[in-house]
Design a protein around this motif. Structure first.
Motif, PDB file in Angstrom:
ATOM      1  N   ARG A  71      85.445   9.853 -10.792  1.00  0.00           N
ATOM      2  CA  ARG A  71      84.430   9.122 -10.032  1.00  0.00           C
ATOM      3  C   ARG A  71      83.165   8.866 -10.835  1.00  0.00           C
ATOM      4  O   ARG A  71      82.247   8.227 -10.357  1.00  0.00           O
ATOM      5  N   GLN A  72      83.106   9.390 -12.047  1.00  0.00           N
ATOM      6  CA  GLN A  72      81.899   9.251 -12.865  1.00  0.00           C
ATOM      7  C   GLN A  72      82.040   8.126 -13.884  1.00  0.00           C
ATOM      8  O   GLN A  72      83.140   7.788 -14.315  1.00  0.00           O
ATOM      9  N   ARG A  73      80.893   7.595 -14.270  1.00  0.00           N
ATOM     10  CA  ARG A  73      80.834   6.654 -15.385  1.00  0.00           C
ATOM     11  C   ARG A  73      80.125   7.371 -16.527  1.00  0.00           C
ATOM     12  O   ARG A  73      78.960   7.763 -16.410  1.00  0.00           O
ATOM     13  N   LEU A  74      80.847   7.573 -17.618  1.00  0.00           N
ATOM     14  CA  LEU A  74      80.278   8.232 -18.793  1.00  0.00           C
ATOM     15  C   LEU A  74      79.772   7.189 -19.777  1.00  0.00           C
ATOM     16  O   LEU A  74      80.448   6.195 -20.052  1.00  0.00           O
ATOM     17  N   TYR A  75      78.594   7.454 -20.305  1.00  0.00           N
ATOM     18  CA  TYR A  75      78.030   6.580 -21.330  1.00  0.00           C
ATOM     19  C   TYR A  75      78.113   7.271 -22.669  1.00  0.00           C
ATOM     20  O   TYR A  75      77.911   8.474 -22.784  1.00  0.00           O
ATOM     21  N   GLN A  76      78.407   6.451 -23.683  1.00  0.00           N
ATOM     22  CA  GLN A  76      78.578   6.957 -25.042  1.00  0.00           C
ATOM     23  C   GLN A  76      77.833   6.044 -26.007  1.00  0.00           C
ATOM     24  O   GLN A  76      77.805   4.825 -25.831  1.00  0.00           O
ATOM     25  N   LEU A  77      77.249   6.632 -27.033  1.00  0.00           N
ATOM     26  CA  LEU A  77      76.557   5.886 -28.077  1.00  0.00           C
ATOM     27  C   LEU A  77      77.569   5.098 -28.900  1.00  0.00           C
ATOM     28  O   LEU A  77      78.624   5.615 -29.271  1.00  0.00           O
TER      29      LEU A  77
END
Length: 115
Positions: A71-77
């Protein structure tokens, strides 16, 4: 890629980096790795829609990517565009190093009594 497309891409990256909030998001992603939106947003005193707009700008500039994990949106560099910025800035760095080296040589050539 046509030169105009490259310039447009560079402009998006520079525009994204112009914001202190977005630079801080990139720092957090660099130092702490991929993070959910809620964790990133907790570092900033702003409404979630405003913060989401900052994330959108980073995504569109190619500086961050988003992945759904449950259910999460992960952000990555995404660091590749930063390499392009570094390459663009390289000649300016060489310019200033040469100027400072010249200043250093001038100061070294001055006699202590002259200062």
């Amino acid at each position: 890629m046509p030169a105009s497309a490259v310039r447009h891409s560079e402009n998006r990256v520079f525009a994204a980096l112009a914001s202190p909030v977005r630079r801080e998001v990139l720092r957090l992603l660099r130092e702490q790795g991929p993070q959910p939106v809620a964790e990133l947003a907790a570092h900033f005193a702003m409404a979630r829609p405003s913060f989401s707009e900052h994330l959108k700008v980073l995504r569109e500039a190619g500086l961050a990517s988003e992945a759904k994990v449950g259910r999460q949106r992960l952000y990555q560099l995404e660091a590749v565009p930063l390499r392009e910025v570094q390459e663009w800035l390289g000649p300016f760095e060489r310019f200033w190093r040469a100027k400072l080296s010249g200043l250093s040589a001038l100061l070294d050539s001055l006699d202590d009594d002259d200062t």
